[in-house]
Design an enzyme around this catalytic site. Structure first.
Site, PDB file in Angstrom:
ATOM      1  N   ASP A   1     -52.438  23.848  -5.025  1.00 18.79           N
ATOM      2  CA  ASP A   1     -53.256  22.695  -5.387  1.00 18.79           C
ATOM      3  C   ASP A   1     -53.431  22.726  -6.900  1.00 18.79           C
ATOM      4  OD1 ASP A   1     -55.191  20.490  -5.153  1.00 18.79           O
ATOM      5  OD2 ASP A   1     -55.314  21.089  -3.064  1.00 18.79           O
ATOM      6  N   ASP A   2     -54.445  22.045  -7.427  1.00 20.78           N
ATOM      7  CA  ASP A   2     -54.634  22.003  -8.875  1.00 20.78           C
ATOM      8  C   ASP A   2     -54.845  23.409  -9.431  1.00 20.78           C
ATOM      9  OD1 ASP A   2     -54.594  19.153  -8.876  1.00 20.78           O
ATOM     10  OD2 ASP A   2     -56.683  19.152  -8.229  1.00 20.78           O
TER      11      ASP A   2
END
Length: 475
Positions: A262-263
């Site tokens: 993810d980020d």
């Protein structure tokens, strides 16, 4: 168990690939020096007068015995030294299985280079907390509550989590499997490190791997140093964000290496009406010298949970490799809040889907109670000095529509080389306004040419002016 085996095998490969980089960079910004066999110096916001070793409290480092009570007893005992110079707890070499435990003020948790904290996969070892007020229960079950971090702190001052690159292993594969199969007793997965309502917190020179969910989540806090942290998670497991500063003030994140599904870094400040009501912005944030690998997400995301506001963010010297996007702004009608005064410079990007990506249609909401008239304000977003290679889409900029544009966008001195299978047109812009200078491929008409360099602040934020002390541990 095929699922678990898959991720263990992937993680081994990932660690091997990253080893050379980790050895050279995970201690960047620190000065650790071994004077003799058992004494090590390290940089910290404060040194401690008293020390103890985890084994003094009956801990067993065999990777099988639960040490939750040993951590709790150690921290309770050492907390009495808070008025007398504070204390540090040394976690020696070994594999230390534990559930969630709480830190105390004027305290240092120090991990030996061969120490591994193993997160318990027994859900009963994770006490439940009340929902976060700025999220209204959307990130946790409002009835059952939510698990906190493996290493957790709330309402504390002067706390340090550091070491000689020791490891915190979330043992996430079992958690991911339970979550995907809806077999979690308590609905949500925990974080590795969570800091709440606290001041003067340092997280440095440690390795975090395979968190059940986010790896580091500071929220409602101030004066935070996150330095020299290595974070590794499988690139195809969602919600394994690296570092998510949330409604905090005066924060620095530097010299970190992050591989994530993810980020790598996600900047947040609450969701919809709940974030608006709490009204705690994320501001005065420095992010620099970060290397990110995240094929399915952003190197740095601003939002989409930004209803308390995000402002004065300074990003520089970023390397992103095989990552979906660089610095991404995401929001939606109903969020309210703002993202403003964002400054980015000196990014080196390799194999990117997007370089510039801002959208106003990130449609998920806390619940049906959000206000559709709460329009976020996105303005004064500045990018300069960027080189990107093998790019699929140089720019996708989409404001809120209906006469509510993102404004004050500035992009200067950018060279992007397109991938063989790139998208046409190179830029897609709707409901945005700003300027550009020396950008290739040429931006859309909404960013007309103007001979200038986009601004970047030359003043220092308060967090950058703090000088760390030289401390030591003897084990």
């Amino acid at each position: 168990m095929e699922f678990c085996s898959k991720y263990r095998n992937y993680q081994v490969l990932q660690i091997i690939i990253s080893a050379v980089f980790i050895l050279g960079s995970s201690l960047a910004g620190s000065t650790l020096a071994e004077h003799h066999q058992n004494t090590v110096e390290y940089k910290a916001i404060n040194c401690r007068k008293h020390s103890a070793v985890l084994t003094d409290f009956g801990a067993v480092g065999d990777g099988k015995t639960s040490n939750t009570k040993a951590f709790e007893e150690a921290i309770k005992t050492l907390s009495k030294y808070a008025p007398d110079g504070g204390a540090q707890l040394i976690v020696p070499a070994g594999k230390w299985l534990t559930g969630s435990f709480n830190l105390t003020s004027h305290f240092t948790l120090f991990l030996h280079k061969d120490a591994v904290l193993l997160a318990s996969q027994d859900e009963d070892e994770w006490p439940l907390l009340t929902p976060l007020p700025s999220y209204g229960g959307v990130r946790e079950n409002a009835v059952f509550g939510r698990p906190g971090g493996l290493i957790f702190a709330s309402n504390v001052t002067d706390v340090i989590i550091t070491g000689t690159n020791g490891t915190v292993d979330g043992q996430g594969a079992v958690w991911w499997e339970r979550f995907n199969e809806k077999k979690l007793k308590k609905v949500e997965r925990p974080y590795l490190i969570e800091i709440m309502y606290s001041d003067q917190v340092q997280i440095s020179n440690i390795t975090l791997i395979n968190s059940p969910q986010w790896h580091v989540h500071p929220i409602y806090s101030s004066n935070l140093w996150i330095q020299g942290v290595t974070i590794l998670a499988p690139v195809d497991v969602p919600n394994t964000d690296g570092i998510n500063p949330d409604s905090c003030t005066n924060v620095i994140i530097e010299d970190c290496y992050i591989v994530s599904g993810d980020d790598c870094i996600a900047v947040k400040s609450g969701l919809d009406q709940y974030g608006i009501k709490v009204g705690m912005p994320m501001k005065q944030l420095v992010i620099r010298r970060i290397t990110c690998i995240s094929p399915k997400s952003a190197a740095i995301a601003l939002g989409s949970e930004m209803s308390g506001g995000i402002e004065d963010v300074r990003v520089e010297d970023i390397t992103a490799i095989n990552t979906e996007s660089a610095v991404r702004v995401k929001t939606a009608v109903g969020r309210g809040g703002y993202v403003k005064d964002i400054f980015v410079r000196r990014m080196t990007l390799k194999t990117m889907k997007y370089v510039f990506w801002m959208i106003g249609s990130y449609s998920s909401h806390a619940d049906e109670g959000y206000d559709p008239k709460a329009l976020p304000v996105i303005t004064n977003i500045n990018f300069r000095d960027i080189v990107a290679d093998n790019v699929t889409i140089p720019g996708k900029l989409e404001g809120l529509g209906k006469g509510n544009p993102f404004t004050g966008i500035c992009i200067s001195n950018v060279t992007m080389t397109l991938a063989e299978k790139h998208k046409e047109p190179a830029w897609n812009c709707t409901d945005v306004s700003g300027v550009s200078s020396n950008v290739a491929p040429m931006p859309c008409a909404a960013l007309p040419k103007k001979s200038m360099d986009c601004p970047f602040p030359e003043d220092k934020l308060p967090i950058e002016k703090v000088r760390l002390q030289t401390c030591s541990v003897t084990s």
